[in-house]
Design an enzyme around this catalytic site. Structure first.
Site, PDB file in Angstrom:
ATOM      1  N   LYS A  35       0.827  -1.207   0.000  1.00 24.93           N
ATOM      2  CA  LYS A  35       0.000   0.000   0.000  1.00 24.93           C
ATOM      3  C   LYS A  35       0.866   1.264   0.000  1.00 24.93           C
ATOM      4  CE  LYS A  35      -3.524  -2.391   2.833  1.00 24.93           C
ATOM      5  NZ  LYS A  35      -4.401  -2.212   4.020  1.00 24.93           N
ATOM      6  N   PHE A  83     -14.967   4.143   8.611  1.00 25.03           N
ATOM      7  CA  PHE A  83     -13.608   4.374   8.101  1.00 25.03           C
ATOM      8  C   PHE A  83     -13.505   4.218   6.586  1.00 25.03           C
ATOM      9  CE2 PHE A  83     -13.969  -0.071   9.441  1.00 25.03           C
ATOM     10  CZ  PHE A  83     -13.501  -0.762   8.319  1.00 25.03           C
ATOM     11  N   THR A 143      -4.423  -7.377  11.450  1.00 28.49           N
ATOM     12  CA  THR A 143      -4.819  -6.158  10.734  1.00 28.49           C
ATOM     13  C   THR A 143      -4.381  -4.892  11.469  1.00 28.49           C
ATOM     14  OG1 THR A 143      -6.752  -7.360   9.965  1.00 28.49           O
ATOM     15  CG2 THR A 143      -6.826  -4.987   9.722  1.00 28.49           C
ATOM     16  N   ARG A 180       2.979  -6.088   9.566  1.00 25.87           N
ATOM     17  CA  ARG A 180       2.067  -5.047  10.058  1.00 25.87           C
ATOM     18  C   ARG A 180       2.461  -4.490  11.427  1.00 25.87           C
ATOM     19  NH1 ARG A 180      -3.659  -7.562   7.899  1.00 25.87           N
ATOM     20  NH2 ARG A 180      -3.764  -6.342   5.983  1.00 25.87           N
ATOM     21  N   HIS A 234      -1.853  -5.429   1.978  1.00 31.27           N
ATOM     22  CA  HIS A 234      -3.115  -6.163   1.893  1.00 31.27           C
ATOM     23  C   HIS A 234      -2.797  -7.588   1.480  1.00 31.27           C
ATOM     24  CE1 HIS A 234      -7.104  -7.476   0.633  1.00 31.27           C
ATOM     25  NE2 HIS A 234      -6.497  -7.958  -0.442  1.00 31.27           N
TER      26      HIS A 234
HETATM   27  P1  ATP Z   1      -6.599  -6.177   4.177  1.00 31.90           P
HETATM   28  O1  ATP Z   1      -7.945  -6.442   3.524  1.00 31.90           O
HETATM   29  O2  ATP Z   1      -6.070  -4.775   3.922  1.00 31.90           O
HETATM   30  O3  ATP Z   1      -5.581  -7.242   3.920  1.00 31.90           O
HETATM   31  P2  ATP Z   1      -7.592  -7.302   6.550  1.00 31.90           P
HETATM   32  O4  ATP Z   1      -8.198  -8.337   5.657  1.00 31.90           O
HETATM   33  O5  ATP Z   1      -6.692  -7.765   7.640  1.00 31.90           O
HETATM   34  O6  ATP Z   1      -6.794  -6.236   5.737  1.00 31.90           O
HETATM   35  P3  ATP Z   1     -10.101  -5.974   6.531  1.00 31.90           P
HETATM   36  O7  ATP Z   1     -11.116  -6.220   7.583  1.00 31.90           O
HETATM   37  O8  ATP Z   1     -10.300  -6.532   5.163  1.00 31.90           O
HETATM   38  O9  ATP Z   1      -8.699  -6.392   7.143  1.00 31.90           O
HETATM   39  O10 ATP Z   1      -9.926  -4.403   6.395  1.00 31.90           O
HETATM   40  C1  ATP Z   1      -9.333  -3.799   5.256  1.00 31.90           C
HETATM   41  C2  ATP Z   1      -8.547  -2.575   5.685  1.00 31.90           C
HETATM   42  O11 ATP Z   1      -9.457  -1.645   6.251  1.00 31.90           O
HETATM   43  C3  ATP Z   1      -7.516  -2.865   6.759  1.00 31.90           C
HETATM   44  O12 ATP Z   1      -6.275  -3.203   6.203  1.00 31.90           O
HETATM   45  C4  ATP Z   1      -7.455  -1.558   7.487  1.00 31.90           C
HETATM   46  O13 ATP Z   1      -6.582  -0.653   6.813  1.00 31.90           O
HETATM   47  C5  ATP Z   1      -8.865  -1.035   7.382  1.00 31.90           C
HETATM   48  N1  ATP Z   1      -9.715  -1.350   8.525  1.00 31.90           N
HETATM   49  C6  ATP Z   1     -10.322  -2.511   8.798  1.00 31.90           C
HETATM   50  N2  ATP Z   1     -11.036  -2.474   9.918  1.00 31.90           N
HETATM   51  C7  ATP Z   1     -10.895  -1.224  10.375  1.00 31.90           C
HETATM   52  C8  ATP Z   1     -11.392  -0.528  11.514  1.00 31.90           C
HETATM   53  N3  ATP Z   1     -12.201  -1.116  12.397  1.00 31.90           N
HETATM   54  N4  ATP Z   1     -11.035   0.743  11.667  1.00 31.90           N
HETATM   55  C9  ATP Z   1     -10.226   1.345  10.772  1.00 31.90           C
HETATM   56  N5  ATP Z   1      -9.713   0.762   9.674  1.00 31.90           N
HETATM   57  C10 ATP Z   1     -10.041  -0.504   9.481  1.00 31.90           C
HETATM   58 MG    MG Z   2      -9.389  -7.918   3.952  1.00 30.35          MG
END
Ligand code: ATP
Ligand code: MG
Length: 244
Positions: A14, A64, A107, A121, A146
């Site tokens: 990213k 967010f 995450t 991370r 990601h």
């Molecule tokens: P990614 O999809 O980026 O690999 P992930 O699968 O671990 O991460 P997701 O739940 O898909 O997590 O969330 C995607 C992205 O959104 C996260 O990488 C983070 O930057 C952001 N994000 C997720 N949950 C939150 C939250 N509760 N508050 C703020 N940002 C969040």
């Molecule tokens: Mg994800």
């Protein structure tokens, strides 16, 4: 190649990874020596809003979400528009999804530092999101990378970011088909004959993901589809100067 060997996952380095000059370190952590996985595709992408919205479709409406779009399109980390990029990569090999998720770590960067020091991370940051009055309403997680969460997400995401021509044919994990019809994109609409200013999505003879062609044919007939036109169009609009 057997099915297990063909497991693929999408990785995005990213904008914060580029900003902090961590791309080399991240690629090294993900290299075959560390992960046992192989590169199947890679590209530098200036993420436009269409692609960002489709990639994070599952988060639409969350507090967010807008901030997440600003993050992935690069505007939070770079004032200069030309520097706003991500590196998109497809990795392939047995347990690719779980292996990369493990190297990436939790995450939330705070949780990552606490539970899994040394993971990618753990190098990320948490940024407060404020409303117009300056009250903190949420937090953004700048977590550098990601990684697809499961096989269904991996397929959706790889097909969103990569066309078959971006991946060596012997590494295609999903069914492809040769298109026999012209389909284009004009102002968010699907068109079946070129118009001034339209963008070609598929031309006869192009190799496309079969599922994309199934969706586009249904859309052309006005039928309901699981994915939107923008989901199909996004990868053909990548790095296209006509799309903001
Ligand atoms: P990614 O999809 O980026 O690999 P992930 O699968 O671990 O991460 P997701 O739940 O898909 O997590 O969330 C995607 C992205 O959104 C996260 O990488 C983070 O930057 C952001 N994000 C997720 N949950 C939150 C939250 N509760 N508050 C703020 N940002 C969040
Ligand atoms: Mg994800």
């Amino acid at each position: 190649m057997d099915k297990q060997e063909l497991e693929q996952t999408l990785v995005l380095l990213k904008p914060d990874a580029l900003k902090n000059s961590l791309t080399g370190y991240l690629l090294s952590q993900l290299s075959e020596f560390h992960s046992g996985l192989h590169l199947a595709g890679a590209k530098i992408v200036a993420v436009n809003r269409i692609l960002g919205e489709e990639h994070y479709a599952e988060h639409r409406g969350k507090a967010f979400y807008e901030s997440l779009l600003d993050y992935i399109t690069g505007s939070l980390h770079y004032d200069e528009a030309w520097k706003r990029r991500v590196v998109a990569i497809v990795y392939q090999g047995p347990d690719a999804i779980l292996k990369i998720r493990a190297i990436a770590g939790p995450t939330n960067p705070h949780v990552a530092r606490q539970d899994k020091p040394g993971c990618i991370r753990a190098l990320g940051t948490l940024v407060p999101i404020k409303d117009a009055e300056g009250n903190t309403i949420s937090e953004r997680m700048d977590n550098l990378i990601h990684a697809s969460a499961n096989p269904a997400d991996a397929e959706r995401e790889i097909k969103l970011w990569f066309s078959p021509a971006d991946i060596p044919p012997m590494m295609h994990a999903y069914e492809t088909e040769v298109c026999d019809t012209w389909y284009g994109y004009a102002g968010g609409r699907l068109i079946t004959a070129p118009e001034p200013g339209s963008i070609c999505l598929f031309a006869p003879g192009d190799v496309a993901w079969t599922s994309d062609l199934e969706t586009i044919r249904r859309l052309a007939q006005g039928l309901a589809t699981a994915e939107s036109l923008n989901y199909i169009a996004a990868k053909y609009l990548i790095n296209d100067a006509r799309i903001a």
